[in-house]
Design a protein around this motif. Structure first.
Motif, PDB file in Angstrom:
ATOM      1  N   GLU A 124       0.867  -1.175   0.000  1.00 34.38           N
ATOM      2  CA  GLU A 124       0.000   0.000   0.000  1.00 34.38           C
ATOM      3  C   GLU A 124       0.906   1.227   0.000  1.00 34.38           C
ATOM      4  OE1 GLU A 124      -2.865   1.971   3.408  1.00 34.38           O
ATOM      5  OE2 GLU A 124      -2.868  -0.205   3.171  1.00 34.38           O
ATOM      6  N   GLY A 125       0.842   2.036  -1.055  1.00 33.98           N
ATOM      7  CA  GLY A 125       1.806   3.110  -1.208  1.00 33.98           C
ATOM      8  C   GLY A 125       1.193   4.497  -1.228  1.00 33.98           C
ATOM      9  N   TYR A 126       1.874   5.421  -0.548  1.00 31.18           N
ATOM     10  CA  TYR A 126       1.489   6.833  -0.523  1.00 31.18           C
ATOM     11  C   TYR A 126       2.680   7.648  -1.011  1.00 31.18           C
ATOM     12  CZ  TYR A 126      -2.220   4.971   2.347  1.00 31.18           C
ATOM     13  OH  TYR A 126      -3.288   4.220   2.799  1.00 31.18           O
ATOM     14  N   ILE A 127       2.537   8.273  -2.162  1.00 33.49           N
ATOM     15  CA  ILE A 127       3.613   9.056  -2.759  1.00 33.49           C
ATOM     16  C   ILE A 127       3.236  10.529  -2.656  1.00 33.49           C
ATOM     17  CG2 ILE A 127       4.813   9.599  -4.908  1.00 33.49           C
ATOM     18  CD1 ILE A 127       4.396   6.624  -5.688  1.00 33.49           C
ATOM     19  N   PHE A 128       4.087  11.299  -1.982  1.00 38.36           N
ATOM     20  CA  PHE A 128       3.811  12.718  -1.764  1.00 38.36           C
ATOM     21  C   PHE A 128       4.808  13.558  -2.561  1.00 38.36           C
ATOM     22  CE2 PHE A 128       2.426  10.498   2.093  1.00 38.36           C
ATOM     23  CZ  PHE A 128       1.094  10.885   2.116  1.00 38.36           C
ATOM     24  N   ARG A 129       4.283  14.345  -3.478  1.00 39.61           N
ATOM     25  CA  ARG A 129       5.109  15.240  -4.281  1.00 39.61           C
ATOM     26  C   ARG A 129       5.071  16.628  -3.646  1.00 39.61           C
ATOM     27  NH1 ARG A 129       2.695  13.002 -10.049  1.00 39.61           N
ATOM     28  NH2 ARG A 129       3.901  11.051 -10.076  1.00 39.61           N
ATOM     29  N   PHE A 130       6.170  16.967  -2.972  1.00 42.10           N
ATOM     30  CA  PHE A 130       6.251  18.215  -2.225  1.00 42.10           C
ATOM     31  C   PHE A 130       6.649  19.387  -3.101  1.00 42.10           C
ATOM     32  CE2 PHE A 130       8.128  15.691   1.629  1.00 42.10           C
ATOM     33  CZ  PHE A 130       6.886  15.130   1.878  1.00 42.10           C
TER      34      PHE A 130
END
Length: 323
Positions: free
Chosen positions: A166-172
């Motif tokens: 389960e992946g959460y990718i955050f583009r800051f």
């Protein structure tokens, strides 16, 4: 839950550590202290659910052992030296791309199924769509840093598909605030302490950038993870842009910094519409997706800049260790 944080002694990692501990979770910080600071973990060290393990993401056996027993990985460790990336091109590959593969392998061996990843708005290159949404077409990559992060995103998505993670990718956008250790506010503040009469500025000052305060950044990440929004996604991955619903010019930020310091320096611009190779002259991300989950930033860009200046002024030691 028991969280494993790579780069947990860094600017973002230590702030996330404090919040997770405050929320009642256990935290294992993994850091090689290349840029992380032990002072950032003083509060965490007093918490019963905290553990610090010194190590490097390129040491896969040690990484795998340290991760055992954890429920989720927040992978924040990275080389973030965008400006000088061309001086050491192997570093982005090793510290960002290969390190991410090692983290995923350590997760697989330990049966850990959840990962949150700090990516960057730089993956959009010089986007044609402004503000830029998560599903914008990718242009040519303009920085080794962005390219290495994009490769890490791809591997995370493939592991989620192949191994049921389960992946959460955050583009800051660029993050500001307490414990800030590199970036334009740090550089300008340092210059103004050395020579308050003038300020050298890379580019022409019209570069448009968006920024986000560290507190808002941490809350956004945890808001998505706590809701488990990736569980029901088609490929068990969710990508979120994180930023404010605004941007400013570099000249605006300079004005806020100088006003906070009570200075009126001569501005000496270097010319051109960017500061260095790979410096995107306009970064502004669409954040409707994370806002749809109920998150909103509490601070404006100006407030974030001012709080960063205040923290730097109260912590002059950071300039000695981050030369």
């Amino acid at each position: 839950m028991r969280a494993f944080i790579t780069g947990g002694a860094g600017f973002i990692g230590s702030s996330l550590t404090d919040q997770l501990l405050a929320d009642g979770h256990e935290v294992v910080v993994w850091d090689n202290f290349c840029t992380g600071q032990e002072r950032f973990l003083e509060k965490a060290n007093a918490a019963p659910g905290f553990q610090l393990v010194r190590g490097d993401n390129l040491d896969t056996p040690a990484l795998t052992r340290a991760m055992a027993g954890c429920d989720i990985v927040f992978h924040l460790a990275a080389n973030a030296d965008v400006r000088f990336g061309l001086n050491h091109p192997e570093r982005d590959l090793q510290q960002n791309t290969i390190a991410t593969f090692n983290v995923l392998e350590a997760m697989r061996v330990n049966g850990i199924k959840r990962i949150a990843f700090s990516s960057t708005g730089s993956v959009y290159g010089e986007a044609k769509t402004i503000p830029t949404p998560e599903d914008a077409p990718f242009p040519v990559q303009t920085s080794l840093y962005g390219a290495s992060k994009l490769a890490g995103e791809g591997m995370i998505a493939a592991y989620c598909e192949g191994f049921g993670c389960e992946g959460y990718i955050f583009r800051f956008v660029s993050i500001l605030g307490e414990r800030y250790t590199h970036g334009h506010v740090f550089d300008f503040y340092k210059q103004l302490q050395e020579h308050p009469a003038f300020l050298d500025v890379l580019g022409d000052g019209t570069q448009r950038k968006s920024y986000l305060h560290i507190g808002d950044c941490v809350q956004a990440m945890l808001h998505a993870v706590y809701r488990g929004s990736a569980r029901d996604a088609r490929h068990r991955v969710q990508i979120y842009n994180l930023g404010t619903n605004d941007y400013c010019e570099v000249k605006d930020s300079i004005g806020w910094i100088c006003a906070r310091l009570g200075l009126q320096p001569e501005l000496r611009f270097q010319g051109g519409d960017r500061g260095w190779v790979g410096d995107n002259p306009f970064i502004f991300l669409e954040t409707a997706k994370i806002r749809a989950l109920g998150w909103e930033p509490k601070l404006t860009i100006r407030q974030g800049v001012e709080r960063t200046v205040d923290w730097l002024g109260a912590n002059p030691w950071i300039f000695e260790v981050r030369t």
